[in-house]
Design a protein around this motif. Structure first.
Motif, mmCIF file in Angstrom:
data_model
loop_
_atom_site.group_PDB
_atom_site.id
_atom_site.type_symbol
_atom_site.label_atom_id
_atom_site.label_comp_id
_atom_site.label_asym_id
_atom_site.label_seq_id
_atom_site.Cartn_x
_atom_site.Cartn_y
_atom_site.Cartn_z
ATOM 1 N N UNK A 176 0.596 -0.776 0.197
ATOM 2 C CA UNK A 176 -0.429 -0.136 -0.052
ATOM 3 C C UNK A 176 0.919 1.387 0.173
ATOM 4 N N UNK A 177 0.719 2.062 -1.364
ATOM 5 C CA UNK A 177 1.681 3.383 -1.092
ATOM 6 C C UNK A 177 1.785 4.146 0.008
ATOM 7 N N UNK A 178 0.135 4.412 0.270
ATOM 8 C CA UNK A 178 0.326 5.369 1.624
ATOM 9 C C UNK A 178 1.675 5.031 2.511
ATOM 10 N N UNK A 179 1.392 3.523 3.537
ATOM 11 C CA UNK A 179 1.979 2.616 3.920
ATOM 12 C C UNK A 179 3.432 2.950 4.067
ATOM 13 N N UNK A 180 3.508 2.457 3.137
ATOM 14 C CA UNK A 180 5.152 2.852 2.807
ATOM 15 C C UNK A 180 5.862 4.721 2.844
ATOM 16 N N UNK A 181 4.689 5.261 2.659
ATOM 17 C CA UNK A 181 5.362 6.580 2.644
ATOM 18 C C UNK A 181 5.322 7.144 4.146
ATOM 19 N N UNK A 182 4.095 6.356 4.593
ATOM 20 C CA UNK A 182 4.330 6.726 6.083
ATOM 21 C C UNK A 182 5.861 6.298 6.756
ATOM 22 N N UNK A 183 6.148 4.901 6.116
ATOM 23 C CA UNK A 183 6.714 3.778 7.232
ATOM 24 C C UNK A 183 8.250 5.122 6.724
ATOM 25 N N UNK A 184 8.465 5.520 5.450
ATOM 26 C CA UNK A 184 9.822 5.954 4.667
ATOM 27 C C UNK A 184 9.991 7.068 5.799
ATOM 28 N N UNK A 185 8.595 7.569 5.796
ATOM 29 C CA UNK A 185 9.155 9.855 6.318
ATOM 30 C C UNK A 185 8.816 9.409 7.259
ATOM 31 N N UNK A 186 8.630 8.242 8.574
ATOM 32 C CA UNK A 186 8.738 8.303 10.019
ATOM 33 C C UNK A 186 10.193 7.088 10.160
ATOM 34 N N UNK A 187 11.013 7.020 9.669
ATOM 35 C CA UNK A 187 12.317 6.112 8.999
ATOM 36 C C UNK A 187 13.674 7.021 8.897
ATOM 37 N N UNK A 188 14.800 7.557 10.195
ATOM 38 C CA UNK A 188 15.344 7.892 9.459
ATOM 39 C C UNK A 188 16.597 6.831 8.753
ATOM 40 N N UNK A 189 17.020 7.927 7.744
ATOM 41 C CA UNK A 189 18.239 7.222 7.060
ATOM 42 C C UNK A 189 17.927 6.186 6.229
ATOM 43 N N UNK A 190 16.388 6.136 5.661
ATOM 44 C CA UNK A 190 15.641 5.689 4.354
ATOM 45 C C UNK A 190 15.647 6.564 3.594
ATOM 46 N N UNK A 191 15.067 5.713 1.793
ATOM 47 C CA UNK A 191 14.791 6.589 0.493
ATOM 48 C C UNK A 191 14.138 5.719 0.111
ATOM 49 N N UNK A 192 13.486 5.884 -0.966
ATOM 50 C CA UNK A 192 12.558 5.305 -2.031
ATOM 51 C C UNK A 192 13.716 5.543 -2.749
ATOM 52 N N UNK A 193 14.482 5.121 -3.898
ATOM 53 C CA UNK A 193 16.101 5.026 -4.643
ATOM 54 C C UNK A 193 14.789 5.334 -6.129
#
Length: 297
Positions: free
Chosen positions: A137-154
């Motif tokens: 789910x895109x929204x879940x992915x975006x939320x997790x990435x936003x809440x986790x320092x040191x990771x991006x969607x490459x």
């Protein structure tokens, strides 16, 4: 009918991929030119006889990127020699440099030197990790990435497939927490298209300062900004940003429909981009050009 040419990046390589293009005019000379610049036999590496005896040599970023550049540019130039001209070009990651060359922004020798520098800098950067995740789910992915320092969607490849990049801990935390069909760690030497590449990007930007770019004869959709562009300065600025920012391929595919592209031709080994386009752009036709034989079609 609108036609786009697209050029794949790292991950499309396979042992033996040079053989189908060797009968093209100047092919062996191109490989010799690349081998002289790199200081190793690139054709032998593509054949799996470069020293490692398997994929290890070819999968080395320092070899993968120049090898794909040589093969993809040979195929595209052969199409151009037949009088074929696309309405747009785009490339995935290293494929963007092929797209710029094909659009007339710089010549083959310049592109090869840039590819050598880019691959060497990226391989040396080291550190970090990358994981491909599918079915989420895109929204879940975006939320997790936003809440986790040191990771991006490459690599934002499609609605159902992305590649995460960053510290090993952060990438593992997001991929393990995300409800998805599959999460596959990638065998790469670093966290490409992330802030981990900042030093490499700075060094590459310094080299680009002295390289003359011409205005593109064909509009280019860049990884950092998938809107049509022909201005030399703008295209160089986009390329500078590419190493530390994500590949916006999902948006690139959306642009095809918006810009009236009916046919997308993937030029290079494999059909990774064609597969993404078939699933994401059901109204578009796709074709693959990976050998001299395909040019006769």
């Amino acid at each position: 009918m609108g036609i786009a040419w697209v050029f794949p990046g790292q991950g499309s390589q396979k042992v033996g991929m040079a053989e189908p293009v060797l009968q093209l005019p100047g092919a062996r000379e191109r490989f010799e030119q690349a081998s002289a610049l790199l200081g190793r036999d690139l054709l032998a590496i593509c054949s799996g006889t470069g020293g490692g005896g398997d994929l290890s040599d070819l999968n080395d970023t320092r070899n993968t990127q120049p090898a794909l550049f040589v093969i993809e540019s040979l195929l595209a130039e052969a199409l151009q020699a037949q009088g074929r001209v696309p309405h747009l070009v785009a490339g995935h990651s290293l494929g963007e440099l092929v797209a710029l060359h094909v659009a007339g922004v710089f010549d083959f020798a310049t592109g090869l030197q840039l590819m050598k520098s880019r691959s060497t800098l990226m391989a040396a950067a080291g550190g970090g990790a990358m994981t491909a995740v599918m079915g989420f789910e895109r929204s879940e992915l975006d939320d997790l990435v936003a809440a986790t320092e040191g990771v991006v969607v490459a690599n934002d490849n499609s609605d159902a497939q992305v590649v995460l990049s960053g510290s090993a801990e952060a990438v593992a935390a997001v991929s393990s927490s995300l409800k998805c069909k599959r999460a596959i760690p990638l065998a790469v030497s670093g966290a490409f298209h992330s802030p981990f590449m900042a030093a490499a990007a700075t060094a590459f930007a310094t080299e680009l300062e002295s390289v003359a770019f011409a205005d593109a004869a064909i509009p280019v959709l860049s990884n950092t900004d998938p809107s049509p562009e022909t201005n030399a300065a703008a295209l160089k600025a986009r390329l500078v940003r590419q190493m530390t920012t994500g590949v916006r391929w999902r948006e690139t595919m959306a642009q095809f429909g918006a810009l009236g592209i009916d046919v997308v031709v993937e030029i290079g080994p494999g059909a990774v981009l064609s597969g993404l386009i078939k699933r994401s752009c059901p109204g578009s036709q796709t074709a693959q050009i990976s050998s001299a034989a395909d040019l006769a079609l």
